[in-house]
Scaffold this motif. Structure first.
Motif, PDB file in Angstrom:
ATOM      1  N   MET A 140      -2.938   0.419   2.434  1.00 31.46           N
ATOM      2  CA  MET A 140      -2.560   1.802   2.002  1.00 31.46           C
ATOM      3  C   MET A 140      -2.241   1.934   0.698  1.00 31.46           C
ATOM      4  SD  MET A 140      -0.627   2.726   5.502  1.00 31.46           S
ATOM      5  CE  MET A 140      -0.015   4.434   5.375  1.00 31.46           C
ATOM      6  N   SER A 141      -2.021   3.203   0.072  1.00 28.77           N
ATOM      7  CA  SER A 141      -1.541   3.397  -0.948  1.00 28.77           C
ATOM      8  C   SER A 141      -0.090   3.476  -0.978  1.00 28.77           C
ATOM      9  CB  SER A 141      -1.915   4.930  -1.815  1.00 28.77           C
ATOM     10  OG  SER A 141      -1.368   5.854  -1.032  1.00 28.77           O
ATOM     11  N   PRO A 142       0.833   3.145  -1.919  1.00 26.30           N
ATOM     12  CA  PRO A 142       2.410   3.301  -1.848  1.00 26.30           C
ATOM     13  C   PRO A 142       2.647   4.661  -1.392  1.00 26.30           C
ATOM     14  CG  PRO A 142       1.691   2.198  -3.848  1.00 26.30           C
ATOM     15  CD  PRO A 142       0.386   2.493  -3.365  1.00 26.30           C
ATOM     16  N   LEU A 146       3.992 -14.862  -3.902  1.00 26.07           N
ATOM     17  CA  LEU A 146       5.005 -13.926  -4.585  1.00 26.07           C
ATOM     18  C   LEU A 146       4.603 -12.432  -4.439  1.00 26.07           C
ATOM     19  CD1 LEU A 146       6.965 -13.357  -7.028  1.00 26.07           C
ATOM     20  CD2 LEU A 146       5.157 -13.820  -8.517  1.00 26.07           C
ATOM     21  N   GLN A 147       3.207 -12.038  -4.464  1.00 25.42           N
ATOM     22  CA  GLN A 147       2.643 -10.771  -4.324  1.00 25.42           C
ATOM     23  C   GLN A 147       2.970 -10.182  -3.013  1.00 25.42           C
ATOM     24  OE1 GLN A 147      -1.460 -11.234  -4.857  1.00 25.42           O
ATOM     25  NE2 GLN A 147      -1.269 -10.507  -6.959  1.00 25.42           N
ATOM     26  N   ARG A 148       3.186 -10.961  -1.826  1.00 25.23           N
ATOM     27  CA  ARG A 148       3.343 -10.738  -0.563  1.00 25.23           C
ATOM     28  C   ARG A 148       4.943 -10.289  -0.401  1.00 25.23           C
ATOM     29  NH1 ARG A 148      -0.538 -10.469   3.462  1.00 25.23           N
ATOM     30  NH2 ARG A 148      -2.596 -11.277   3.009  1.00 25.23           N
ATOM     31  N   VAL A 172      10.307   1.992  -6.986  1.00 24.60           N
ATOM     32  CA  VAL A 172      10.337   0.815  -6.240  1.00 24.60           C
ATOM     33  C   VAL A 172       9.563  -0.059  -6.964  1.00 24.60           C
ATOM     34  CG1 VAL A 172       9.186   0.111  -3.956  1.00 24.60           C
ATOM     35  CG2 VAL A 172      10.672   2.252  -3.904  1.00 24.60           C
ATOM     36  N   MET A 173       8.625   0.300  -7.569  1.00 27.06           N
ATOM     37  CA  MET A 173       7.619  -0.479  -8.472  1.00 27.06           C
ATOM     38  C   MET A 173       8.651  -1.294  -9.267  1.00 27.06           C
ATOM     39  SD  MET A 173       4.647   0.446 -10.939  1.00 27.06           S
ATOM     40  CE  MET A 173       5.803   1.164 -12.246  1.00 27.06           C
ATOM     41  N   TYR A 174       9.220  -0.783 -10.024  1.00 28.12           N
ATOM     42  CA  TYR A 174      10.121  -1.373 -11.128  1.00 28.12           C
ATOM     43  C   TYR A 174      11.203  -2.434 -10.419  1.00 28.12           C
ATOM     44  CZ  TYR A 174       8.311   2.043 -14.393  1.00 28.12           C
ATOM     45  OH  TYR A 174       7.598   2.733 -15.332  1.00 28.12           O
ATOM     46  N   ASP A 209       3.417  -1.972 -14.334  1.00 24.39           N
ATOM     47  CA  ASP A 209       1.808  -1.515 -14.394  1.00 24.39           C
ATOM     48  C   ASP A 209       1.591  -0.679 -13.105  1.00 24.39           C
ATOM     49  OD1 ASP A 209      -0.979  -0.836 -14.268  1.00 24.39           O
ATOM     50  OD2 ASP A 209      -1.400  -2.453 -15.819  1.00 24.39           O
ATOM     51  N   VAL A 210       1.518   0.774 -13.239  1.00 31.03           N
ATOM     52  CA  VAL A 210       1.365   1.411 -11.940  1.00 31.03           C
ATOM     53  C   VAL A 210      -0.285   1.109 -11.329  1.00 31.03           C
ATOM     54  CG1 VAL A 210       1.016   3.802 -11.067  1.00 31.03           C
ATOM     55  CG2 VAL A 210       2.610   3.143 -12.808  1.00 31.03           C
ATOM     56  N   LYS A 211      -1.041   0.917 -12.031  1.00 41.84           N
ATOM     57  CA  LYS A 211      -2.252   0.705 -11.368  1.00 41.84           C
ATOM     58  C   LYS A 211      -2.328  -0.702 -10.652  1.00 41.84           C
ATOM     59  CE  LYS A 211      -7.176   0.199 -12.602  1.00 41.84           C
ATOM     60  NZ  LYS A 211      -8.275   0.223 -13.750  1.00 41.84           N
ATOM     61  N   ALA A 212      -1.695  -1.724 -11.210  1.00 40.60           N
ATOM     62  CA  ALA A 212      -1.679  -3.084 -10.910  1.00 40.60           C
ATOM     63  C   ALA A 212      -0.918  -3.003  -9.606  1.00 40.60           C
ATOM     64  CB  ALA A 212      -1.177  -4.160 -11.729  1.00 40.60           C
ATOM     65  N   PHE A 213       0.168  -2.406  -9.436  1.00 38.41           N
ATOM     66  CA  PHE A 213       1.236  -2.180  -8.418  1.00 38.41           C
ATOM     67  C   PHE A 213       0.565  -1.432  -7.375  1.00 38.41           C
ATOM     68  CE2 PHE A 213       4.342   0.285  -5.802  1.00 38.41           C
ATOM     69  CZ  PHE A 213       4.991  -0.751  -5.235  1.00 38.41           C
ATOM     70  N   ARG A 214      -0.262  -0.413  -7.385  1.00 39.09           N
ATOM     71  CA  ARG A 214      -1.081   0.276  -6.403  1.00 39.09           C
ATOM     72  C   ARG A 214      -2.232  -0.562  -5.908  1.00 39.09           C
ATOM     73  NH1 ARG A 214      -1.656   6.206  -9.535  1.00 39.09           N
ATOM     74  NH2 ARG A 214       0.367   6.959  -9.002  1.00 39.09           N
TER      75      ARG A 214
END
Length: 326
Positions: free
Chosen positions: A311-313, A267-269, A289-291, A297-302
């Motif tokens: 890499m970071s988003p 799911l994450q991939r 894009v995250m939403y 959660d921005v931290k979790a997404f990053r």
């Protein structure tokens, strides 16, 4: 002087990893000599044939020696083999006994890209870490389940056996070997001459996530289709396994066997692959894009994005989307 043997198997299709290996070690020897030192390697191209034809006979290589004439070597480089891996291995199986014999005599062995298939067919990679091109990962896992494949790694080094990721990343493996057999100064020199970034560790930024459906487990396929159709939503694996009438434990076991990932990892991939495509092609910012892919959660997404891509988003967007970066 040590002996370096670069294999040129019959049926082999990638000219660049043979020529590239030859050129890099020639340059390393020449640099060493310019410092008043003796060359480290005598470099030999070896095959089972006097001439190896490539790319529908467009190119041909005439190796220095046939492998039967080589009774000792210190380092062997196996180039990439063509995409029909099972057929390639059958055609060049005569190399297996020689590779095993040389390794038993103390030779180290490095495989380039899909050359890992040939190396794994010898049994020398069993229970060892290995990398290969991310596009070949599913087939490799199917053919060699006893090998610890990690396609995020650009280079693996275990007990005198080296492997690397795909395509032209073999140049990073060569620099790694130059540093090991020569020194850091020579590796830096070669990196500058060939204009290759030294010390690259991962092929994750280049990986395109495959949906991995060539496994025959219909329950897992249904789960994959469901996951991929609901990327913007929260998915409970407990609920999904219940809908598919399998226990959560059995669901996880079958999913890992079929895809090489747990359901949560898959799911994450899948979410991050969708995010990557959006960052590459749209003018949406990172939060949008995250939403879209179901994170709030921005931290979790990053953290997940960096774990999967290296890499970071924002760095990914700036690297692959020139219009958005501007």
């Amino acid at each position: 002087m040590k002996q370096l043997t670069i294999l040129v198997p019959n049926g082999y299709h990638n000219l660049s990893s043979v020529v590239g290996s030859y050129e890099v070690f020639l340059k390393a020897n020449a640099f060493y000599q310019s410092l008043g030192r003796k060359p480290v390697f005598k470099i030999t191209l070896a095959s089972t044939s006097k001439t190896v034809k490539l790319h529908d006979n467009l190119f041909a290589i005439r190796p220095h020696l046939q492998i039967a004439a080589i009774t000792r070597t210190d380092l062997i480089i196996i180039p990439a083999v063509r995409p029909d891996f099972a057929k390639s291995i059958r055609q060049i199986h005569t190399l297996n006994h020689w590779l095993i014999e040389m390794h038993e005599k103390g030779a180290e062995i490095a495989s380039i890209c899909t050359g890992a298939f040939l190396l794994a067919s010898t049994g020398l990679l069993e229970s060892k870490s290995c990398s290969t091109h991310w596009m070949a990962a599913d087939e490799f896992r199917h053919m060699f389940p006893g090998v610890n494949l990690g396609t995020d790694k650009l280079i693996t080094d275990e007990d005198g056996i080296y492997t690397n990721g795909g395509a032209f990343s073999f140049l990073n493996l060569l620099l790694y070997l130059v540093e090991k057999y020569y020194d850091r100064q020579t590796a830096i020199y070669c990196s500058k001459i060939f204009q290759v970034d030294i010390d690259r560790q991962s092929q994750s930024p280049f990986t395109i996530f495959s949906t991995q459906k060539k496994h025959g487990d219909e329950v897992v396929k249904k789960a994959q289709v469901h996951i991929e159709s609901k990327l913007g939503e929260k998915i409970s694996m407990e609920d999904l396994s219940s809908k598919l009438n399998v226990s959560r434990r059995n669901f996880d076991r079958r999913f890992i066997k079929a895809t090489g990932n747990t359901p949560v990892e898959y799911l994450q991939r899948a979410k991050i692959e969708a995010a990557k495509k959006a960052l590459e092609t749209s003018r949406k910012n990172v939060n949008e894009v995250m939403y879209d892919v179901g994170y709030s959660d921005v931290k979790a997404f990053r953290e997940v994005f960096r774990k999967i891509t290296g890499m970071s988003p924002l760095d990914y967007r700036n690297k692959y989307n020139k219009e958005a970066a501007i």
